[in-house]
Design a protein around this motif. Structure first.
Motif, PDB file in Angstrom:
ATOM      1  N   ASP A  86       1.151  -1.105  -0.163  1.00  0.00           N
ATOM      2  CA  ASP A  86       0.237   0.069   0.117  1.00  0.00           C
ATOM      3  C   ASP A  86       0.658   1.422  -0.242  1.00  0.00           C
ATOM      4  O   ASP A  86       1.796   1.477  -0.742  1.00  0.00           O
ATOM      5  N   SER A  88       1.352   3.848   2.013  1.00  0.00           N
ATOM      6  CA  SER A  88       2.072   4.533   3.421  1.00  0.00           C
ATOM      7  C   SER A  88       3.867   2.729   3.269  1.00  0.00           C
ATOM      8  O   SER A  88       4.861   3.399   3.457  1.00  0.00           O
ATOM      9  N   GLU A  89       3.480   1.742   2.857  1.00  0.00           N
ATOM     10  CA  GLU A  89       4.531   1.112   2.810  1.00  0.00           C
ATOM     11  C   GLU A  89       5.262   1.010   1.666  1.00  0.00           C
ATOM     12  O   GLU A  89       6.602   1.458   2.053  1.00  0.00           O
ATOM     13  N   LEU A  92       7.511   4.488   2.749  1.00  0.00           N
ATOM     14  CA  LEU A  92       8.494   3.856   4.236  1.00  0.00           C
ATOM     15  C   LEU A  92       9.641   3.085   3.063  1.00  0.00           C
ATOM     16  O   LEU A  92      10.894   3.684   4.071  1.00  0.00           O
ATOM     17  N   GLN A 111      -8.754   0.144   1.872  1.00  0.00           N
ATOM     18  CA  GLN A 111      -8.067   0.738   3.169  1.00  0.00           C
ATOM     19  C   GLN A 111      -9.196   1.473   3.296  1.00  0.00           C
ATOM     20  O   GLN A 111      -8.052   1.568   4.928  1.00  0.00           O
ATOM     21  N   SER A 119       1.855  -3.646   8.250  1.00  0.00           N
ATOM     22  CA  SER A 119       2.435  -2.583   8.044  1.00  0.00           C
ATOM     23  C   SER A 119       2.356  -1.510   9.798  1.00  0.00           C
ATOM     24  O   SER A 119       3.522  -1.261  10.160  1.00  0.00           O
ATOM     25  N   ASN A 123       5.952  -1.345  11.501  1.00  0.00           N
ATOM     26  CA  ASN A 123       6.454   0.018  12.127  1.00  0.00           C
ATOM     27  C   ASN A 123       5.728   0.742  13.559  1.00  0.00           C
ATOM     28  O   ASN A 123       6.250   1.265  14.036  1.00  0.00           O
TER      29      ASN A 123
END
Length: 283
Positions: A86, A88-89, A92, A111, A119, A123
């Motif tokens: 996704d 956000s990954e 990062l 989502q 994730s 995280n």
């Protein structure tokens, strides 16, 4: 083929928990520091054939590519990479590949998914974040949701090898075990690999990830004793690949759709596509 890592430790009873290792790229390939890198070549089909080497590869995130990574990608002949993570990954753990290797992002976790978000566990840096990840954790629910809600995406991915410009191809997520494992499992099952062998392939991921990967995803771990323990628990769960999760996927395909072939047909694959994939992959 070049780049295959061979392993002769074969369990005679074909128990899926026993880490069956095929004679082919399914045993593992060298990919410049990327863990859990392998193909599906060498796995047996239920009718006595084998999956052909060199067509379809899977791995953890290509952000782990080391100095020899591009050389290894070229040795494997990779033309297309499908990134299942996704946004956000991707933000990062970014990476870049040369323009002659196509990279397409097809996120498989919706989502509004209410299941476990890997994730979040990867995280987590303090006890509160880790506790939240553990409390909302249901890997089985997440797997069920991916199969139920991302069928069009999964089928679109496994059809890609039919286009010569996209094959050989490689798919990955963050660990190369959940989204990658489900997509690979659907393809293998469609090609006639038995449930036991699909489960065996999936179950190898936990051991394949290794300590370096675990340290990387635990970067920034809080030092307080309680927080560290909670973070470690969340991340350990996120990195596991228990056989029952893939068993559940295969059962879902049968119970909810009438089998993997019906699932693929419902989600945009034709009978001609299925025949073409079997001709391409099965030797």
């Amino acid at each position: 083929m070049d780049g295959i890592m061979h392993d002769s430790d074969l369990d005679g009873d074909m128990n899926p928990e026993a880490n069956y290792v095929p004679e082919g790229d399914g045993a593992g390939v060298k990919l410049g520091g990327v863990p859990n890198a392998r193909g599906i070549g060498g796995y047996p089909t239920a009718d006595g054939h084998r999956i052909r080497n060199g067509l379809f590869f899977r791995s953890a995130g290509l952000n782990f590519l080391g100095k020899d990574g591009l050389t290894d990608l070229r040795r494997l002949g990779i033309k297309e990479v499908v990134d299942l993570r996704d946004p956000s990954e991707i933000g990062l753990w970014p990476y870049r590949l040369p323009d002659d290797i196509t990279v397409e992002n097809i996120a498989l976790i919706k989502q509004d998914n209410s299941g476990f978000d890997p994730s979040a566990a990867f995280n987590a840096t303090d006890g509160t974040e880790a506790r939240r990840a553990v409390e909302t954790m249901s890997m089985a629910d997440m797997y069920h949701d991916i199969v139920a809600r991302s069928g069009r995406e999964i089928v679109g991915i496994i059809k890609k090898p039919l286009d010569a410009s996209e094959c050989p191809m490689l798919i990955h997520c963050t660990a190369g075990k959940d989204r990658t494992g489900i997509t690979s499992g659907v393809l293998m099952s469609l090609l006639g690999v038995s449930d036991d062998m699909v489960v065996s392939c999936y179950a190898r991921s936990g051991a394949n990830l290794g300590e370096a990967f675990r340290k990387a995803v635990m970067n920034g771990l809080a030092q307080d004793e309680d927080g560290a323990g909670q973070v470690s628990a969340a991340q350990t769960a996120a990195l596991a690949s228990p056989p029952e999760l893939m068993r559940g996927v295969l059962a879902q395909l049968r119970e909810d759709y009438g089998g993997v072939e019906a699932y693929c047909l419902e989600n945009g694959m034709s009978l001609e596509d299925i025949a073409g994939l079997r001709e391409l992959f099965i030797q």
